[in-house]
Design a protein around this motif. Structure first.
Motif, PDB file in Angstrom:
ATOM      1  N   LEU A  64       0.814  -1.214   0.000  1.00 23.08           N
ATOM      2  CA  LEU A  64       0.000   0.000   0.000  1.00 23.08           C
ATOM      3  C   LEU A  64       0.854   1.275   0.000  1.00 23.08           C
ATOM      4  N   PRO A  65       1.992   1.316   0.726  1.00 29.37           N
ATOM      5  CA  PRO A  65       2.820   2.543   0.661  1.00 29.37           C
ATOM      6  C   PRO A  65       3.329   2.843  -0.745  1.00 29.37           C
ATOM      7  N   TYR A  66       3.591   1.794  -1.530  1.00 32.14           N
ATOM      8  CA  TYR A  66       4.068   2.007  -2.896  1.00 32.14           C
ATOM      9  C   TYR A  66       2.930   2.467  -3.802  1.00 32.14           C
ATOM     10  N   LEU A  67       1.731   1.985  -3.524  1.00 31.80           N
ATOM     11  CA  LEU A  67       0.562   2.489  -4.235  1.00 31.80           C
ATOM     12  C   LEU A  67       0.336   3.967  -3.890  1.00 31.80           C
ATOM     13  N   ALA A  68       0.496   4.304  -2.621  1.00 32.57           N
ATOM     14  CA  ALA A  68       0.356   5.704  -2.192  1.00 32.57           C
ATOM     15  C   ALA A  68       1.391   6.590  -2.877  1.00 32.57           C
ATOM     16  N   ASN A  69       2.621   6.092  -3.027  1.00 34.47           N
ATOM     17  CA  ASN A  69       3.653   6.866  -3.731  1.00 34.47           C
ATOM     18  C   ASN A  69       3.200   7.208  -5.145  1.00 34.47           C
ATOM     19  N   ASP A  70       2.620   6.223  -5.826  1.00 40.44           N
ATOM     20  CA  ASP A  70       2.134   6.466  -7.187  1.00 40.44           C
ATOM     21  C   ASP A  70       0.998   7.483  -7.189  1.00 40.44           C
ATOM     22  N   PHE A  71       0.138   7.418  -6.200  1.00 40.22           N
ATOM     23  CA  PHE A  71      -0.979   8.369  -6.115  1.00 40.22           C
ATOM     24  C   PHE A  71      -0.475   9.790  -5.869  1.00 40.22           C
ATOM     25  N   LEU A  72       0.639   9.919  -5.151  1.00 42.54           N
ATOM     26  CA  LEU A  72       1.185  11.249  -4.883  1.00 42.54           C
ATOM     27  C   LEU A  72       1.615  11.966  -6.165  1.00 42.54           C
ATOM     28  N   SER A  73       1.891  11.199  -7.224  1.00 45.53           N
ATOM     29  CA  SER A  73       2.214  11.836  -8.509  1.00 45.53           C
ATOM     30  C   SER A  73       1.082  12.747  -8.943  1.00 45.53           C
ATOM     31  N   TYR A  74      -0.158  12.288  -8.774  1.00 48.05           N
ATOM     32  CA  TYR A  74      -1.323  13.077  -9.185  1.00 48.05           C
ATOM     33  C   TYR A  74      -1.557  14.238  -8.212  1.00 48.05           C
ATOM     34  N   ILE A  75      -1.332  13.985  -6.927  1.00 52.90           N
ATOM     35  CA  ILE A  75      -1.564  15.022  -5.919  1.00 52.90           C
ATOM     36  C   ILE A  75      -0.579  16.177  -6.097  1.00 52.90           C
ATOM     37  N   LYS A  76       0.698  15.860  -6.287  1.00 53.84           N
ATOM     38  CA  LYS A  76       1.699  16.914  -6.503  1.00 53.84           C
ATOM     39  C   LYS A  76       1.396  17.697  -7.774  1.00 53.84           C
ATOM     40  N   ALA A  77       1.020  16.976  -8.827  1.00 57.99           N
ATOM     41  CA  ALA A  77       0.716  17.651 -10.086  1.00 57.99           C
ATOM     42  C   ALA A  77      -0.505  18.545  -9.941  1.00 57.99           C
ATOM     43  N   PHE A  78      -1.528  18.075  -9.226  1.00 56.43           N
ATOM     44  CA  PHE A  78      -2.740  18.866  -9.018  1.00 56.43           C
ATOM     45  C   PHE A  78      -2.419  20.175  -8.296  1.00 56.43           C
ATOM     46  N   LEU A  79      -1.549  20.107  -7.314  1.00 54.94           N
ATOM     47  CA  LEU A  79      -1.205  21.283  -6.514  1.00 54.94           C
ATOM     48  C   LEU A  79      -0.117  22.146  -7.161  1.00 54.94           C
ATOM     49  N   GLY A  80       0.378  21.725  -8.317  1.00 54.99           N
ATOM     50  CA  GLY A  80       1.420  22.505  -8.981  1.00 54.99           C
ATOM     51  C   GLY A  80       2.763  22.421  -8.296  1.00 54.99           C
ATOM     52  N   LEU A  81       3.050  21.276  -7.652  1.00 56.25           N
ATOM     53  CA  LEU A  81       4.289  21.123  -6.884  1.00 56.25           C
ATOM     54  C   LEU A  81       5.353  20.318  -7.626  1.00 56.25           C
ATOM     55  N   SER A  82       5.127  20.085  -8.907  1.00 57.80           N
ATOM     56  CA  SER A  82       6.086  19.301  -9.677  1.00 57.80           C
ATOM     57  C   SER A  82       7.412  20.057  -9.808  1.00 57.80           C
ATOM     58  N   LYS A  83       8.501  19.309  -9.849  1.00 56.45           N
ATOM     59  CA  LYS A  83       9.829  19.901 -10.011  1.00 56.45           C
ATOM     60  C   LYS A  83      10.095  20.136 -11.504  1.00 56.45           C
ATOM     61  N   LYS A  84      10.952  21.124 -11.796  1.00 59.06           N
ATOM     62  CA  LYS A  84      11.225  21.398 -13.206  1.00 59.06           C
ATOM     63  C   LYS A  84      12.704  21.539 -13.545  1.00 59.06           C
ATOM     64  N   CYS A  85      13.586  21.278 -12.582  1.00 62.47           N
ATOM     65  CA  CYS A  85      15.023  21.411 -12.870  1.00 62.47           C
ATOM     66  C   CYS A  85      15.798  20.337 -12.117  1.00 62.47           C
ATOM     67  N   ILE A  86      16.690  19.637 -12.827  1.00 67.33           N
ATOM     68  CA  ILE A  86      17.586  18.653 -12.217  1.00 67.33           C
ATOM     69  C   ILE A  86      19.007  19.197 -12.272  1.00 67.33           C
ATOM     70  N   VAL A  87      19.626  19.335 -11.107  1.00 65.03           N
ATOM     71  CA  VAL A  87      20.997  19.823 -11.012  1.00 65.03           C
ATOM     72  C   VAL A  87      21.904  18.630 -10.741  1.00 65.03           C
ATOM     73  N   LEU A  88      22.957  18.505 -11.545  1.00 65.44           N
ATOM     74  CA  LEU A  88      23.782  17.293 -11.538  1.00 65.44           C
ATOM     75  C   LEU A  88      25.245  17.579 -11.240  1.00 65.44           C
ATOM     76  N   ASP A  89      25.832  16.704 -10.439  1.00 59.91           N
ATOM     77  CA  ASP A  89      27.281  16.644 -10.307  1.00 59.91           C
ATOM     78  C   ASP A  89      27.821  15.940 -11.563  1.00 59.91           C
ATOM     79  N   LEU A  90      29.138  15.904 -11.717  1.00 57.84           N
ATOM     80  CA  LEU A  90      29.741  15.249 -12.884  1.00 57.84           C
ATOM     81  C   LEU A  90      30.482  13.968 -12.517  1.00 57.84           C
ATOM     82  N   ASP A  91      31.640  14.096 -11.825  1.00 57.74           N
ATOM     83  CA  ASP A  91      32.447  12.917 -11.495  1.00 57.74           C
ATOM     84  C   ASP A  91      31.649  11.927 -10.661  1.00 57.74           C
TER      85      ASP A  91
END
Length: 583
Positions: free
Chosen positions: A214-241
């Motif tokens: 059930l916690p993994y199902l809840a994780n998947d459901f949070l995708s919709y909740i974050k998107a609904f609230l406009g909380l999606s991330k839009k930038c990935i910052v990366l190290d190199l080495d």
């Protein structure tokens, strides 16, 4: 599978929560035709961990039909923002799940049609009664048939029956603005049917998804909740080495790093391919690396197995400056909030440093095994959107165009820079194409936003059909490219002599170019043409919208009580470096 808490722990934590105390709030309903006890509590806890107060409603056992069809049901009294409808095929097919071949081929085809129509009617009934988003699951494809290996040879075999229902459901949902599909079949495939489904629990309490999952199902459901609230991330910052390639280029050399088609270099290639796929759909990529710039850029520009090239990164900080300073500079250069960013770095000390200084940044614990990097990225539910617009898909190229603008700006003064940009602003009334983008901007724009009112697509659609409302988007172009729709205003015209600006916002990436003045001038000119005497607006301060705090008085609005008022007897300020057209 990453470890999760057990269900009793989640239930205990949920009892202590007060959803009203969190900055973001959402109302979530869960309907099903089998037992999902505990899921709502898990969702509440997981929401609280990211500053979302979740009020939840879970229907009585197998009462989803009654809840949806009855206008006076508890579901509609609860008034959810997001509703999950999770259905299992056993109950839907009934005896046909076990004995499909007791029906002839024609009857099995009729069964597919009946179930499809029942689902369509259920969805339509729901969307007619509420503004809630509906997320309905598809059906799990059975792995067993009494016909065994011959099932796929049969016309409308058991697996084919479920596949056809799924396809029909998916095609119908594509036509429904507020309805989305949850891939329950994919969830089972990912975690394994023998793990998720346990006959002992099924016989004991009609439990068809194990408590452990059930916690993994809840994780998947949070995708919709974050998107609904406009909380999606839009930038990935990366190290190199040891993040985008194996080894340290300054020590191992260009030819000595691990990056290529064989282990361990292929793990980094796979990770980069996944990152590139996200960049192509609109996620911004940036680099924050302590490194010799020449060594790092040689790899990025020339290495034969490097997937991500210089043009894929909207911002690069490759230097010996501390990563905290670099992160501030990246956010400033991209003009985005730190809470829009995700940070990947193999060094746990760097991760702790960023997490301590910027808790609002999602700092991902990627461990020390590069073979896991791609899977960790895939498992993140922070990049999902309810709609990917044309502007989203072009975001990467837009930020590269922004680099060219900044080069021009550094070579001249502000007035000359603005004139040389050759800015063109087209004001367009909302239509079916711009509607998702206008909704998205209202959900996500924080800095230059007078009221930060949040509107879903259904809200914008309703406004567009109201003769006393005016909804417009501003598409901004210049000599370097098309920024897309970056400004929005919504006007209420309840009084023939007075307009009220309900919403006025501008994307942070075009602030400071006079586009806000051009938008306001267009509002005032149109109001004057329609015989309006004055235009009122309101500034509702938040923690993030300080950049717009002085806009109204600087334009000429006067404070009268709680509202800012512009008398149309006054001169309308029109920026002379911008060409404005209205469609």
């Amino acid at each position: 599978m990453n470890s999760e808490q057990n269900l009793p722990n989640y239930i205990s934590q949920a009892r202590l929560l007060d959803p009203s105390k969190y900055g973001n709030k959402i109302r979530v309903a869960i309907l099903s035709n089998f037992t999902l006890n505990g899921l709502s509590e898990i969702i509440q806890v997981k929401c609280s961990e990211i500053n979302i107060g979740c009020f939840s409603y879970i229907s009585d056992y197998n009462q989803y039909n009654q809840n949806i069809l009855n206008d006076s049901s508890k579901l509609y009294a609860f008034s959810p923002d997001v509703t999950f409808l999770i259905l299992d095929i056993r109950s839907i097919l009934g005896d046909a799940f076990y004995f499909p071949y007791s029906l002839d081929s024609s009857q099995r085809n009729d069964l597919i049609t009946k179930i499809t129509n029942d689902l369509k009617n259920l969805i339509t009934s729901f969307t007619d009664k509420t503004k809630s988003k509906l997320i309905i699951s598809n059906f799990i494809i059975p792995t067993y048939s009494s016909y065994g290996i011959l099932d796929s040879k049969m016309e409308h075999g058991l697996k084919n029956i479920v596949n056809e229902i799924n396809n029909n459901l998916e095609n119908f949902i594509k036509t429904q603005y507020s309805v989305y599909l949850f891939d329950l079949n994919g969830f089972i495939t990912k975690h394994g049917e023998n793990n998720v489904f346990d006959y002992h629990k099924y016989f004991f309490g009609d439990i068809r998804i194990s408590f452990d999952y059930l916690p993994y199902l809840a994780n998947d459901f949070l995708s919709y909740i974050k998107a609904f609230l406009g909380l999606s991330k839009k930038c990935i910052v990366l190290d190199l080495d040891n993040t985008l390639w194996g080894g340290i280029v300054g020590e191992d050399g260009y030819d000595g790093i691990n990056l290529g088609p064989t282990p361990p270099g292929n793990a980094f290639v796979e990770f980069q391919k996944r990152l590139l796929a996200l960049q192509q759909r609109g996620i911004i990529l940036a680099i924050n690396s302590k490194n010799n710039p020449d060594d790092a850029m040689q790899v990025i520009r020339n290495h034969p197995y490097m997937i991500l090239r210089e043009n894929h990164f909207a911002s690069m900080r490759i230097n010996w400056t501390d990563k905290v300073t670099n992160m501030k500079d990246i956010a400033s250069e991209l003009n985005i909030g730190l809470d829009s960013m995700v940070f990947f770095d193999d060094d746990p000390m760097n991760r702790e440093l960023i997490h301590t200084h910027f808790p609002q940044i999602l700092t991902v614990d990627i461990g020390n095994d590069p073979a896991n990097y791609a899977q960790i990225l895939i498992n993140l539910n922070d990049f999902d959107l309810l709609q990917i617009t044309e502007d989203d898909a072009k975001r990467g190229s837009m930020y590269l165009e922004e680099k060219n603008r900044k080069i021009l700006m550094e070579s001249t003064n502000l007035d000359d820079f603005l004139k040389q940009l050759e800015i063109k602003v087209e004001i367009k009334k909302v239509d079916q194409f711009s509607l998702p983008r206008i909704s998205q901007l209202s959900l996500k724009t924080n800095q230059f936003n007078l009221t930060t009112k949040r509107y879903q697509e259904e809200d914008i659609r309703n406004f567009s059909q109201d003769k006393k409302m005016l909804v417009c988007g501003a598409q901004v172009k210049d000599k370097f490219g098309d920024n897309g729709i970056t400004g929005v205003y919504i006007i209420k015209k309840n009084d023939p002599e007075e307009w009220f600006i309900d919403t006025f916002l501008l994307s942070c990436r075009v602030i400071g170019r006079g586009i806000d003045d051009a938008m306001m001038a267009n509002i005032l000119k149109q109001a004057k043409q329609e015989g309006v005497k004055k235009v009122k607006a309101q500034f509702i301060p938040t923690q993030k919208n300080q950049p717009i705090s002085d806009f109204l008085p600087s334009y000429g609005f006067k404070l009268e009580g709680d509202y800012w008022v512009f008398s149309l007897e006054n001169e309308i300020k029109i920026p002379d470096h911008i060409e404005v057209t209205s469609a």
